[in-house]
Scaffold this motif. Structure first.
Motif, short mmCIF file in Angstrom:
data_model
loop_
_atom_site.label_atom_id
_atom_site.label_comp_id
_atom_site.label_asym_id
_atom_site.label_seq_id
_atom_site.Cartn_x
_atom_site.Cartn_y
_atom_site.Cartn_z
N ALA A 285 11.74 -30.10 -35.81
CA ALA A 285 11.51 -28.47 -36.43
C ALA A 285 10.41 -28.64 -37.35
O ALA A 285 9.54 -27.72 -37.26
CB ALA A 285 12.72 -27.87 -36.71
N PHE B 72 7.08 -29.35 -35.33
CA PHE B 72 6.94 -28.15 -34.80
C PHE B 72 6.04 -27.32 -35.47
O PHE B 72 4.85 -26.70 -35.17
CB PHE B 72 8.15 -27.56 -34.20
N PRO C 111 9.77 -22.05 -38.13
CA PRO C 111 11.22 -21.92 -37.32
C PRO C 111 12.02 -21.01 -38.10
O PRO C 111 13.08 -20.40 -37.58
CB PRO C 111 11.50 -23.32 -37.21
N ILE D 268 11.63 -21.93 -31.68
CA ILE D 268 11.04 -23.00 -31.50
C ILE D 268 10.90 -22.89 -30.13
O ILE D 268 11.94 -22.85 -29.16
CB ILE D 268 11.97 -24.19 -31.87
N THR E 284 14.33 -31.24 -30.75
CA THR E 284 14.96 -30.01 -31.20
C THR E 284 15.90 -29.50 -30.15
O THR E 284 16.10 -28.38 -30.04
CB THR E 284 13.77 -29.01 -31.52
#
Ligand SMILES: Nc1ncnc2c1ncn2[C@@H]1O[C@H](COP(=O)(O)OP(=O)(O)OP(=O)(O)O)[C@@H](O)[C@H]1O
Length: 573
Positions: A206, A209, A217, A222, A244
């Motif tokens: 995360a 990401f 997030p 996500i 994730t």
């Protein structure tokens, strides 16, 4: 209440605030005793005694947890102070910014940088997960990671990290107990689910990401990263998606595997692979050949790194940051595979091999293989080669524990034959270093080479009666060696040189005398040896043994010198 310029505990001068979190204010402080900077985390006061108690408990857990850890990416806690009700935690000051502030100000980050940070975070998470009992960090997110100016990441805020099997959870309100929504794995929010290291894999996914897409997030779901940034690689997309996954079983089983994929994310990208083939066609063949020799286990963080042929610096950094010598060794060997003409990784290998005081046979074999393979390239820079030869020679001279095969030319010695095996192995390296007229340590390298040659050649010379005249120069070299060891401050070198001199003073004092060395000179050398013994603090068993040998050898050498100056009539001169 801490104020600027305040001196805490007569030691920590508060210089100013450097950060603030949900429950604390962090100050920069100067240690007046050590003249060093620390970060001092002050827990925000709370009028609610229950909440304050919870905060104190959380901090105490954090401090106890970190005290048992030793990793370069984890700032140490050095002091915990109750300052009139203010709770202060003194810890390593990390120069840099949090990844959160970097995304906030600069937006989504370069894929290569994110991969690099990801690998480093995998390394520290793997370190935590490998503790016994394992530690699950549980709060990986950009605001808990700082980036230093030289690109290293540091993990801050261990407030909710948990040792597996520990019931004693810190409870600082629900959010902190569970982790941060958006980054925390789904099972962290399920009261019936158990949480293990795969929760950290999720939160790391995360975090990456967020860094890659700029999408937070905590606010947005996500999704596959290329839906937001189509230019990202397929490889990276697969890594983030796997990390994730909602179900822990679909994620990476551990950070080692995730790091491996992050290191190779570009190889997995078809478009990039074509580009690589064009650009590195010739080069890859050579690199892969070297990497094949490395044969480092697939379960390693830094195992098959060879394909990242352009990141020599990265591997040097991984090596220097790694807390595991086998990882560090593999990193330096990988760096050698990438840039075999650079002497730097060889120097690092020497430091690793000698850290425990012994160069083992296996280490010697490994080193000898890579340096022999690349000697021609390394020699292209004559100065660097001389310096490396000198360091290599010293490694053999002082640390080689390998083959003690004895040559018939070696003089018999109470210390056994190993010293002569070490000298033999070192001598050519020293000769090479001494042959470079511009090398600053040239004359010392020559001293080593000459001492080795004396010891290797003296027995045949004694046998054929041509040894006269050899001893005077040998004595001079021993003096130089002992003087240099006294200046060097390295106890291993000091004790080895002391014992070498003592052995010679016990065996050859009459020969020295015959070659014109006077008694005062010999006594001065023994005094220098005595001073070396005095200044040595034995920190290892082998050093302690060497020191004991020297202590025992000193009176024997003294009496051998005395005897050498007793005439046949019995009169002392
Ligand atoms: N060791 C350190 N060196 C330098 N700065 C630090 C250090 N520790 C924390 N900081 C700074 O202080 C800020 C707050 O620290 P931290 O996140 O640990 O506080 P917190 O109150 O535990 O936060 P949270 O809201 O996550 O609970 C960080 O964002 C960082 O900028």
């Amino acid at each position: 209440m801490v104020v600027v310029n305040e001196l805490i505990r007569h030691r920590y001068r508060i210089l100013g605030e450097i950060g603030a979190g949900g429950m604390s204010v962090v100050h920069l402080a100067r240690d007046e005793r050590l003249n060093k900077l620390w970060a001092v985390k002050q827990i925000r006061g709370s009028s609610d005694p229950v909440r304050r108690d919870l905060v104190v408990r959380s901090l105490t857990v954090e401090a106890a947890m970190i005290k048992g850890l030793d990793h370069p990416a984890i700032p140490r806690i050095v002091d915990l102070i109750d300052d009139d009700g203010d709770l202060l935690v003194v810890m390593d000051y990390v120069e840099g910014r949090t990844l959160e502030s970097i995304i906030d100000s600069d937006g989504p980050q370069r894929e290569d940088d994110v991969a690099d940070w990801g690998v480093q975070l995998c390394d520290v998470l793997e370190y935590l997960h490998a503790r016994r009992p394992p530690v699950v960090f549980r709060d990986m997110k950009p605001s808990n990671v700082m980036l230093t100016p030289d690109g290293m990441v540091k993990l801050i805020d261990f407030g909710i990290a948990l040792e597996s099997g520990t019931e004693d959870r810190p409870h600082i309100g629900d959010d902190r107990t569970l982790g941060t929504p958006g980054y925390g794995a789904p099972e962290q929010f399920d009261p019936n689910a158990s949480v293990d290291s795969r929760a950290d894999v999720y939160a790391l996914g995360a975090t990456l990401f967020h860094l890659l897409t700029g999408s937070d997030p905590r606010r947005n779901a996500i999704v596959t990263v290329r839906t937001i940034r189509p230019g990202l690689s397929e490889g990276m997309e697969r890594i983030i998606s796997r990390a994730t996954s909602a179900c822990p079983g679909d994620r990476y089983a551990g950070c080692v595997e995730m790091a491996y994929d992050l290191l190779h994310y570009r190889e997995r990208d078809r478009a990039h692979r074509l580009m690589l083939v064009r650009r590195w066609r010739g080069f890859l063949a050579a690199v892969v050949a070297v990497a094949a020799c490395l044969a480092f286990g697939g379960a390693s963080l830094i195992g098959a790194a060879y394909v990242t042929a352009i990141d020599f610096d990265h591997w040097m950094r991984v090596g220097s940051q790694s807390t595991r010598p086998d990882h560090a060794r593999a990193a330096y060997l990988t760096a050698i595979g990438i840039k075999p003409s650079s002497t730097a990784p060889y120097g690092r290998l020497i430091a690793l091999y000698t850290a425990d005081g012994i160069l083992s046979d296996a280490e010697e074999y490994e080193y000898n293989t890579v340096i022999t393979q690349n000697a021609e390239l390394l020699r292209a820079d004559a100065d660097e080669w001389a310096a490396l030869s000198y360091e290599t020679g010293k490694m053999y001279w002082y640390y080689y524990a390998g083959s003690s095969e004895r040559s018939t030319a070696d003089p018999p010695s109470a210390e056994g034959d190993q010293r002569y095996a070490r000298m033999r192995a070192a001598s050519q390296w020293m000769r090479d270093a001494a042959s470079n007229t511009g090398f600053a340590e040239r004359s010392m390298a020559g001293v080593y080479a000459d001492i080795a040659e004396f010891n290797m050649g003296i027995v045949p010379r004694i046998n054929d009666g041509s040894d006269r005249g050899e001893y005077g120069p040998y004595f001079g070299r021993l003096k130089n060696l002992v003087t240099a060891a006294g200046r060097g401050g390295n106890d291993v070198l000091g004790m080895d040189s002391a014992n070498l001199a003592l052995a010679a003073m016990q065996v050859y004092p009459r020969k020295f005398r015959a070659d014109g060395v006077d008694r005062a000179d010999m006594e001065r050398l023994l005094e220098s040896v005595g001073a070396l013994i005095e200044s040595t603090v034995p920190t290892t068993e082998s050093l302690d043994g060497q020191r004991r040998d020297a202590i025992e050898g000193l009176p024997c050498a003294r009496s051998a010198v005395d005897n050498a100056f007793v005439d046949v009539t019995g009169a002392s001169r």
